[in-house]
Design an enzyme around this catalytic site. Structure first.
Site, PDB file in Angstrom:
ATOM      1  CG  ASP A 531     -22.076 -24.263 -10.830  1.00 30.63           C
ATOM      2  OD1 ASP A 531     -22.094 -24.334  -9.528  1.00 30.63           O
ATOM      3  OD2 ASP A 531     -22.837 -25.626 -11.069  1.00 30.63           O
ATOM      4  CD  GLU A 540     -21.366 -16.616   0.793  1.00 26.29           C
ATOM      5  OE1 GLU A 540     -20.561 -15.889   0.183  1.00 26.29           O
ATOM      6  OE2 GLU A 540     -21.374 -16.979   1.917  1.00 26.29           O
TER       7      GLU A 540
END
Ligand code: G3I
Ligand code: 9MR
Length: 562
Positions: A531, A540
């Site tokens: 993350d 993404e």
């Protein structure tokens, strides 16, 4: 024994339906009882025994499942295992995923180009308009007699593809097909999904209003002279991590090609069917879509083998284009999909041979470069209204879908988390969470065809996967659950100065490829996720990943209500 929340208990962090399956996966080798408690831990409401251990062939971790499907009480609870700890809280109630259906659809509003997001609709994520896209250059690769290189077209609206600000026809294709199909499959429930967007007050459902934002952009990507469709509208190179109104790089439309043109034809043919319902609100739109689809089809017939090859284009033209390439080597599936949508919309048998020629091959889970199964979904949906020609093949078409689903269920008992997703390390591709969602959709179609609830059960298992029952313990939708992505590779979320990322976005998910060279905690396929905003290979977001997420959660909500 004093307990704390443990990351070793993996479950859907949003919750469960009172009469639906309820499973948690626990990383533990120990035999144990588990307990369902209220959130203040004062009452034990249910108990059971962990199932036998299964070794995760991908990571070597030992996992046991806790099945509390027979616990039907409504409320918010936690699951407790004395030697392990507490789970994150979860809720049991009807319609438990409704808000997720809303937020994942709403995320498309935040992806809109060419419009300011105002606080009435965008809350703290209000921002200035990005990319009016009224002055788009014709790239040399796209030049024609009528549109020489360097001349200008207008190509406003549309959704940004992903964490970047470009707009790609191929990826819009599967995204729009998935969302339009959602409307066609579940019109009644989707009409109750209110996303609070500028068009919410009109007589068109919010799902369709959102779709229109991208549809109107797509229409501008067709060369009206000959019907061919540009591959993408793009900068030469990616923008930095800045807000969309701060970008200054010139934008281009690049090479027309067969695959983009066929994807466009499929979307327009399907859109023409869907928007035909709104002649008063959208006069002429359905006809324009159909004409555009037919023109695109003719261009593809005259130009059947034009591929988009970015390297080749860059050898021959300036400037070099280095943004997302969406290069697909085979156009076989796009022919089937475009032919199908045109056939179903027009009922013209001339399209049928393109469908028929491929009828013997097995289906695969859809992705941006493999859209054949979308065609079968449409044929199955319209089964009874197909022409005689198509109706004859309907049993075989539906058999292909149920076989695809049956393959997903094969050996699912061996999967340590009890989910269809992740039976092999190969599932952890770039955008793996979208594979989980698309597998779930295949199971939903198989359920619609057969009414066998085993398919539905396992479609839910993949929703659980995405929402926490997986190798990392993340609930992969921003703003949902207790442990969700905070730093997606998403330019507005990075640059807007607001702590919380834009909500409703599905992160790509575990992918051991590490194509971005960021720092990862591990190389294990089902755990290789970070993350961090550097991580475009796992963190993404993208319109073609969110669309199956919207479809799956919405379909499961709709079926739970029916
Ligand atoms: O086709 C091969 C297959 O034959 C092989 O077995 C498999 C093994 O890994 O790889 C397959 O190729 C993959 C390809 O996608 C097709 O699925 C590549 O490894 C993989 O790197 C490639 O990833 C794509 C990525 O762009 C890089 O091109 C993703 O699918 C695609 O979602 C992603 O899309 C980007 C856009 O370019 C730009 N905008 C953001 C968007 C999301 O990250
Ligand atoms: O931000 C880009 C992302 O949207 C794409 O998916 C990814 C792969 O094409 O590329 C990202 O851009 C990076 C570029 O490829 C290399 N330099 C750094 C860019 C930002 O991280």
């Amino acid at each position: 024994l004093s307990q704390t929340t443990s990351d070793k208990i993996r479950l859907n962090q949003i919750g469960f339906y009172p009469n639906g399956p309820k499973t948690a996966a626990i990383i533990t080798a120990e035999e144990s009882s588990f307990y369902i408690l209220n959130t203040t831990h004062t009452d034990t409401l249910f108990s059971g025994k962990l199932q036998k251990p299964v070794t995760n062939a991908i990571s070597g971790k030992i996992v046991r499942l806790a099945d509390f499907s027979s616990f039907h009480k409504q409320g918010t609870f936690i699951l407790s295992i004395p030697a392990v700890g507490y789970s994150y809280p979860f809720t049991i109630k009807n319609n438990v995923h409704h808000l997720l259906a809303v937020s994942t659809l709403k995320s498309y509003y935040y992806q809109r180009a060419s419009i300011p997001l105002i606080s009435k609709f965008a809350g703290q994520w209000a921002r200035a308009e990005g990319h009016p896209d009224t002055q788009i250059l014709i790239h040399p690769s796209a030049a024609s007699a009528n549109h020489p290189a360097g001349t200008i077209i207008s190509s406003s609206r549309g959704w940004y593809d992903a964490g970047d600000y470009n707009k790609y026809i191929v990826n819009s294709g599967i995204t729009m097909g998935t969302l339009l199909s959602l409307y066609e499959d579940f019109p009644k429930y989707t009409e109750t999904i209110h996303t609070n967007i500028p068009e919410s007050q009109n007589a068109i459902p919010d799902l369709l209003d959102e779709i229109l934002w991208n549809l109107r952009w797509m229409l501008t990507m067709q060369d009206a002279e000959d019907g061919g469709v540009y591959h993408k509208l793009t900068n030469a190179s990616f923008d930095g991590m800045i807000m969309p109104d701060r970008t200054i790089k010139p934008r281009y439309v690049v090479k027309k090609n067969t695959i983009a043109t066929l994807d466009f034809a499929a979307v327009m043919a399907q859109a023409s069917r869907v928007f035909r319902k709104y002649p008063k609100q959208l006069p002429g739109l359905a006809d324009s879509c159909l004409q555009s689809a037919q023109k695109a089809w003719i261009w593809a017939q005259n130009n059947p083998e034009v591929l988009y090859q970015q390297n080749l284009i860059n050898q021959q033209n300036d400037p070099d284009i280095t943004t997302g390439s969406y290069e697909d080597k085979s156009n076989k599936d796009e022919w089937v999909w475009a032919a199908t949508e045109l056939y179903v919309t027009t009922k013209d048998n001339k399209y049928y041979p393109y469908i028929k020629q491929d009828l013997d091959n097995a289906l695969s889970i859809p992705s941006w470069n493999q859209v054949r199964t979308l065609a079968y979904y449409t044929l199955s949906r319209y089964g009874s209204t197909l022409t005689q020609t198509g109706k004859k093949d309907l049993p075989s078409i539906q058999k292909h879908i149920t076989s695809l689903a049956d393959n997903l269920l094969k050996d699912v008992e061996m999967q340590p988390y009890g989910t269809v997703m992740g039976k092999t390390a190969k599932d952890y591709i770039w955008g793996s969470n979208s594979l989980a969602a698309n597998q779930g959709i295949a199971l939903v179609y198989a359920y619609q065809i057969t009414h066998n609830s085993r398919y539905l059960h396992y479609a839910l298992s993949n929703l659980d996967f995405i929402l926490g029952r997986n190798g990392t313990g993340y609930c992969y939708v921003t703003g949902s659950g207790s442990k969700s992505p905070h730093h997606p590779h998403h330019r507005p979320s990075i640059a807007d100065g607001i702590d919380a990322p834009i909500p409703g976005l599905l992160a790509g998910g575990a992918n051991p490829g590490q194509q971005d060279k960021c720092e990862y905690p591990t190389t294990i396929a089902d755990e290789c996720y970070a993350d961090i905003d550097c991580s475009y290979a796992t963190n993404e977001i993208a319109i073609n990943w969110n669309a199956p997420m919207v479809y799956l959660v919405t379909a499961l909500e709709a079926l739970q209500r029916s």
